[in-house]
Design a protein around this motif. Structure first.
Motif, short mmCIF file in Angstrom:
data_model
loop_
_atom_site.label_atom_id
_atom_site.label_comp_id
_atom_site.label_asym_id
_atom_site.label_seq_id
_atom_site.Cartn_x
_atom_site.Cartn_y
_atom_site.Cartn_z
N PRO A 1 -21.26 -9.74 -8.70
CA PRO A 1 -22.42 -10.57 -8.38
C PRO A 1 -22.21 -11.40 -7.11
O PRO A 1 -23.15 -11.59 -6.33
CB PRO A 1 -22.57 -11.47 -9.61
CG PRO A 1 -21.98 -10.68 -10.72
CD PRO A 1 -20.82 -9.95 -10.10
N ALA A 2 -20.98 -11.87 -6.88
CA ALA A 2 -20.70 -12.64 -5.67
C ALA A 2 -20.83 -11.75 -4.43
O ALA A 2 -21.32 -12.19 -3.38
CB ALA A 2 -19.30 -13.24 -5.73
N MET A 3 -20.42 -10.51 -4.52
CA MET A 3 -20.54 -9.59 -3.39
C MET A 3 -22.01 -9.30 -3.08
O MET A 3 -22.38 -9.08 -1.92
CB MET A 3 -19.77 -8.30 -3.66
CG MET A 3 -18.27 -8.50 -3.74
SD MET A 3 -17.33 -6.97 -3.90
CE MET A 3 -17.46 -6.30 -2.25
N ASP A 4 -22.84 -9.33 -4.10
CA ASP A 4 -24.27 -9.08 -3.90
C ASP A 4 -24.94 -10.17 -3.06
O ASP A 4 -26.03 -9.96 -2.52
CB ASP A 4 -24.99 -8.95 -5.24
CG ASP A 4 -24.63 -7.65 -5.97
OD1 ASP A 4 -24.15 -6.72 -5.30
OD2 ASP A 4 -24.85 -7.59 -7.20
N THR A 5 -24.30 -11.33 -2.95
CA THR A 5 -24.87 -12.40 -2.12
C THR A 5 -24.72 -12.12 -0.64
O THR A 5 -25.38 -12.74 0.20
CB THR A 5 -24.19 -13.75 -2.41
OG1 THR A 5 -22.81 -13.70 -1.97
CG2 THR A 5 -24.25 -14.11 -3.88
N GLY A 6 -23.82 -11.20 -0.29
CA GLY A 6 -23.53 -10.92 1.12
C GLY A 6 -22.55 -11.90 1.74
O GLY A 6 -22.23 -11.80 2.93
N ASN A 7 -22.04 -12.83 0.92
CA ASN A 7 -21.13 -13.87 1.44
C ASN A 7 -19.67 -13.61 1.11
O ASN A 7 -18.81 -14.42 1.49
CB ASN A 7 -21.53 -15.24 0.88
CG ASN A 7 -22.90 -15.69 1.36
OD1 ASN A 7 -23.30 -15.35 2.47
ND2 ASN A 7 -23.61 -16.43 0.52
N LEU A 8 -19.39 -12.50 0.43
CA LEU A 8 -18.02 -12.25 -0.01
C LEU A 8 -17.46 -10.99 0.63
O LEU A 8 -18.08 -9.91 0.57
CB LEU A 8 -17.95 -12.12 -1.54
CG LEU A 8 -16.56 -11.87 -2.13
CD1 LEU A 8 -15.65 -13.07 -1.88
CD2 LEU A 8 -16.64 -11.55 -3.62
N ALA A 9 -16.29 -11.10 1.23
CA ALA A 9 -15.51 -9.96 1.70
C ALA A 9 -14.32 -9.80 0.78
O ALA A 9 -13.70 -10.78 0.37
CB ALA A 9 -15.06 -10.17 3.13
N LEU A 10 -13.98 -8.56 0.44
CA LEU A 10 -12.90 -8.28 -0.50
C LEU A 10 -11.82 -7.45 0.18
O LEU A 10 -12.11 -6.42 0.80
CB LEU A 10 -13.45 -7.54 -1.72
CG LEU A 10 -12.43 -6.99 -2.72
CD1 LEU A 10 -11.65 -8.12 -3.37
CD2 LEU A 10 -13.13 -6.14 -3.78
N ARG A 11 -10.57 -7.91 0.06
CA ARG A 11 -9.43 -7.13 0.59
C ARG A 11 -8.42 -6.95 -0.53
O ARG A 11 -7.78 -7.91 -0.97
CB ARG A 11 -8.80 -7.87 1.77
CG ARG A 11 -7.55 -7.19 2.36
CD ARG A 11 -7.82 -5.78 2.86
NE ARG A 11 -6.93 -5.34 3.92
CZ ARG A 11 -5.72 -4.79 3.74
NH1 ARG A 11 -5.26 -4.63 2.50
NH2 ARG A 11 -5.01 -4.42 4.77
N THR A 12 -8.32 -5.74 -1.05
CA THR A 12 -7.34 -5.43 -2.08
C THR A 12 -6.03 -5.02 -1.42
O THR A 12 -5.92 -4.90 -0.20
CB THR A 12 -7.85 -4.31 -3.00
OG1 THR A 12 -8.20 -3.18 -2.19
CG2 THR A 12 -9.07 -4.77 -3.78
#
Length: 585
Positions: A269-280
């Protein structure tokens, strides 16, 4: 998102280190406030549905659910008789897992112990380096703390009080309940506050018998308060309501995501805001500091797969790597301005380490249920919780603080509790007629937060990525062992009072760490000389550094910590966002 899609030259508003209960909550709250957030996870994103396979029958699994031949899971005796690191002596096994990683479904979720060594005193450290961390396999019990916990020193004189009261965190417990879903029954207990519950599961016959018997003793047994949505969540398209498919008896995990997990509950849901980048695959090895201001400036991390080193900058750093990894990271982040580790002017980072003691318990048989038709109990996310009853109105003469019990009864796919032996038709019939009659429970007790229980960095041993390993200086004390003796005695007394035939009484205390509830290594407090963080989990020393996981706990209480970790984190991140807008960070 792939590595190429992450802009590492950008200065983010906030970097969040860790993607479990705390990291996911931080990502959710900060992005909802409009901050540009980079979430770093040390492991990879697993196809969790393919890992857990809850609809797979045991006979469809080549190992009947057990580990493949090239893997080994540490046993209680191995933790007890061997000294960490636990890799040497297991060369025949290609991969070495903690005691939790004993099934084919969890082998890729928990870490390889050989790649992630630690040293010092014996400890059963359970780690899950993958997106969502241990929320992928947690036991689901979701309990609130009360002022019996937050103000424990005022009650018995030991340790420190928290710098907050229940009234400060109660609104945030409510937010977590409504956003993630929790099942249970209201009991109106001052020492175990109620949540905003969805539809509860039902107690079965043996559990009701025990509940009624305990009520005569002034003790409370309630339905398992599970972090599971039984009614569904209209605001979350990634979660499903629980419909009792029956795999909850495995060691955690829910591949329909009725049980809360951080990716579906918070991160997606946080990624759906467009404000979250994820680096695994980002193993953070240091939090960097601006040499002029002394404030956190970003992080250095090593790519899990390529071993390449990267740096990224942010205006605020939020540490949510889990209690022990967060302490390790703060100690690793030394500089001219912070020679003893970041946020460690008090010397308390790594200290006051606490958790829950486990082991004592009882198994019994309700003789009136022998031979009765089986009930369907595999599909419940839990059985019952027997609330704390020690050191509430009266003081126990031998120990302070308290403990509770988790337990259950009923018929499951793999019959439990039976000690029958044999083979053939007669043996099978004996198991069938008895399996629904067994009932058992085990205790979780508070381990006191003591300065002399701590972790530091090993001067020699390093992990696969060249990062110094954590070293343990930690043992249960006299208070814990006296409490464990009482756990065993009261468990037996309560089953006998309920009319159950006692089948087995466990007096064995499990190895330190068995509860997976590590807490307290960067505790909050009002005095910067004796604490690491303030009431908003903000570093006393570095105002743009927040540590929002179990590290901040002042004591362990006897309740499971996940719901409190997330509620505290939500409160802290609301404060962080407000301070960020004001330009105070």
């Amino acid at each position: 998102m792939t590595e190429s899609e992450i802009n590492l030259t950008k200065t983010y508003d906030a970097i969040v280190i860790g993607s479990g209960a705390a990291g996911g909550t931080a990502a959710h709250v900060l992005t909802s406030h409009g901050l540009q957030v980079l979430l770093l996870e040390a492991g990879k994103k697993l196809p969790i549905e393919k890992e857990l396979r809850s609809m797979e029958w045991p006979y469809d699994n080549p190992y009947r659910g057990s580990l493949p031949p090239d893997q080994h899971s540490l046993t209680f005796n191995e933790y007890t008789i061997r000294n960490p690191p636990y890799g040497p002596g297991f060369e025949k096994s290609k991969h070495l897992r903690s005691y939790v990683g004993s099934s084919d479904y969890l082998k890729n979720i928990v870490v390889d112990e050989r790649e992630n060594p630690f040293t010092g005193s014996n400890y059963a450290w359970v780690r899950a380096r993958c997106l969502g961390g241990k929320t992928n396999i947690w036991g689901r019990l979701a309990l609130r703390l009360s002022d019996y916990d937050f103000k424990a020193k005022s009650r018995d004189g030991f340790g420190e009080d928290w710098p907050i009261s229940y009234s400060d965190i109660s609104p945030y417990y409510d937010k977590v309940d409504l956003y993630l879903g929790i099942t249970g029954v209201k009991e109106n207990l001052p020492y175990l506050p109620d949540s905003i519950f969805q539809r509860p599961t039902k107690l079965n016959c043996a559990e009701v018998t025990l509940k009624d018997s305990l009520a005569k003793m002034g003790r409370v047994l309630t339905q398992y308060r599970a972090g599971v949505t039984s009614d569904g969540l209209k605001h979350n398209k990634y979660r499903s309501r629980c419909y009792g498919r029956g795999a909850c008896e495995r060691k955690g995990g829910c591949d329909i995501h009725a049980a809360f997990d951080s990716p579906t509950g918070l991160i997606y849901p946080a990624m759906d805001t467009g404000n979250l980048a994820l680096r695994t695959n980002a193993v953070v090895r240091e939090i960097t500091v601006d040499p002029q201001t002394g404030k956190a400036s970003g992080v250095h991390f090593v790519d899990n797969q390529t071993m390449k080193d990267y740096a990224v900058r942010a205006k605020v750093v939020v540490v949510a790597a889990s209690t022990l990894e967060s302490a390790r990271l703060l100690l690793l982040s030394k500089s001219r301005l912070h020679p003893n580790g970041l946020a460690n002017s008090s010397g308390h980072v790594g200290h006051n380490f606490c958790e829950h003691i486990m082991g004592p318990g009882v198994a019994g048989r309700a003789k009136n249920l022998v031979g009765k038709p089986p009930t369907l109990d595999d599909g419940r996310p839990g059985g019952f919780y027997l609330t704390r009853f020690r050191n509430l109105a009266e003081k126990h003469p031998k120990f302070i603080r308290g403990y509770g019990f988790e337990g259950g009864s009923g018929s499951t796919m793999f019959p439990r509790g039976t000690d029958s032996h044999g083979f053939g038709a007669a043996f099978k019939e004996e198991v069938r007629k008895n399996q629904g009659a067994f009932v058992g429970m085990g205790a979780f007790g508070e381990v006191l937060a003591r300065y002399e229980n701590y972790v530091d960095l090993d001067p020699v041993v390093k992990d696969k990525w060249g990062v110094p390993a954590l070293r343990f200086h930690y043992k249960f004390g006299d208070n814990e062992h006296r409490m464990a003796e009482d756990m065993k005695e009261t468990a037996q007394e309560m089953f006998e009072a309920a009319g159950f035939e006692i089948v087995h009484v466990s007096s064995r205390v499990l190895t330190e760490g068995w509860s997976i509830h590590e807490l307290g290594t960067a505790r909050m407090g009002s005095d910067p000389k004796t604490s690491v963080l303030n009431q908003f989990e903000q570093s006393h020393d570095v105002k743009n550094l927040f540590v929002v996981d179990g590290s901040a706990f002042v004591n362990a209480s006897c309740q499971n910590p996940t719901w409190t970790i997330m509620s505290l984190c939500w409160r802290s991140c609301d404060y962080l966002a407000d301070e960020f807008r004001k330009g105070n960070l």
